[in-house]
Design a protein around this motif. Sequence first.
Motif, mmCIF file in Angstrom:
data_model
loop_
_atom_site.group_PDB
_atom_site.id
_atom_site.type_symbol
_atom_site.label_atom_id
_atom_site.label_comp_id
_atom_site.label_asym_id
_atom_site.label_seq_id
_atom_site.Cartn_x
_atom_site.Cartn_y
_atom_site.Cartn_z
ATOM 1 N N VAL A 158 0.824 -1.205 0.000
ATOM 2 C CA VAL A 158 0.000 0.000 0.000
ATOM 3 C C VAL A 158 0.862 1.261 0.000
ATOM 4 N N VAL A 159 1.973 1.240 0.730
ATOM 5 C CA VAL A 159 2.728 2.477 0.945
ATOM 6 C C VAL A 159 3.842 2.718 -0.062
ATOM 7 N N THR A 160 4.268 1.708 -0.810
ATOM 8 C CA THR A 160 5.373 1.923 -1.740
ATOM 9 C C THR A 160 5.194 1.123 -3.024
ATOM 10 N N ARG A 161 5.675 1.686 -4.109
ATOM 11 C CA ARG A 161 5.646 0.992 -5.392
ATOM 12 C C ARG A 161 6.784 -0.030 -5.501
ATOM 13 N N HIS A 162 7.676 -0.006 -4.558
ATOM 14 C CA HIS A 162 8.802 -0.949 -4.549
ATOM 15 C C HIS A 162 8.616 -1.957 -3.419
ATOM 16 N N ALA A 163 7.384 -2.409 -3.250
ATOM 17 C CA ALA A 163 7.050 -3.273 -2.122
ATOM 18 C C ALA A 163 7.803 -4.592 -2.166
ATOM 19 N N VAL A 164 7.938 -5.190 -3.333
ATOM 20 C CA VAL A 164 8.624 -6.480 -3.437
ATOM 21 C C VAL A 164 10.089 -6.340 -3.048
ATOM 22 N N VAL A 165 10.740 -5.299 -3.552
ATOM 23 C CA VAL A 165 12.146 -5.067 -3.212
ATOM 24 C C VAL A 165 12.296 -4.816 -1.714
ATOM 25 N N ALA A 166 11.445 -3.962 -1.174
ATOM 26 C CA ALA A 166 11.504 -3.667 0.261
ATOM 27 C C ALA A 166 11.228 -4.920 1.083
ATOM 28 N N GLY A 167 10.272 -5.717 0.633
ATOM 29 C CA GLY A 167 9.960 -6.953 1.338
ATOM 30 C C GLY A 167 11.106 -7.944 1.304
#
Length: 244
Positions: A158-167
């Motif tokens: 929800v908060v970032t478009r780079h969710a997969v990378v951040a995850g």
Amino acid sequence: MSTVSLYHPTVARLTYRGLLGRRRAVVLFALPALLLVLSAAVRAFTGADDDTAVNVLGGFALATMVPLVGVVAGTGAIGPEIDDGSVVYLLAKPVPRTTVVLTKLVVAIGVSVAFTALPTLLAGFLLNGNSQQIAVAYAAAAAAASVAYSALFLLLGVVTRHAVVAGLVYALVWESLFGNLIPGARTLSVQQWALSLAQHLAADGVITSDVRLPVAVTLLAVVTVAATAYAVRRMKSLTLAGEE
């Protein structure tokens, strides 16, 4: 006064279709399959051994497979719709945004548990036949961790478009690297909190965790609720074209 539903069948069906009908499904199926193949091979070469079972289930299943599946299911439940803009069509429907988030979380949790807890249980039986309750203990830990990971990674979606990378950074760097090497970081690790549950369920001395069970359960609950609440808040702040 109207009440907010916690689950919307149509939203759930679309979310399941998105998770299981794309490339994410390859990862979701590949990781449990790898665990089962690895467990079968280890059992064939070494025989039934409790220490080996703990190493495989703790080192690969709980430390690697569970957070990676959580990344795929949690971010994939909502992130792609936000990235490609199709979320506006969903939010334009007369479905409360709280219901949208909660439904997607339920789906993410269901997928995560199905692709982690069940394979972990089967792998445990393959490795040592659930001797000293190791298989059941790690399966329960995988399920508990999956709930927290789903909420955390849904929030990232929800908060970032780079969710997969951040995850992936969180799962592989913080949980797997720092969480295993730095003593202080272990107390702030979902893996260690779940491991505390496994320690409680298994025979004495078989599994160890740096976090006591009451603290672990509390932290798992707090993280899950807090991440979900903030995801709902962020979704409510999204505006559609024409809204003020």
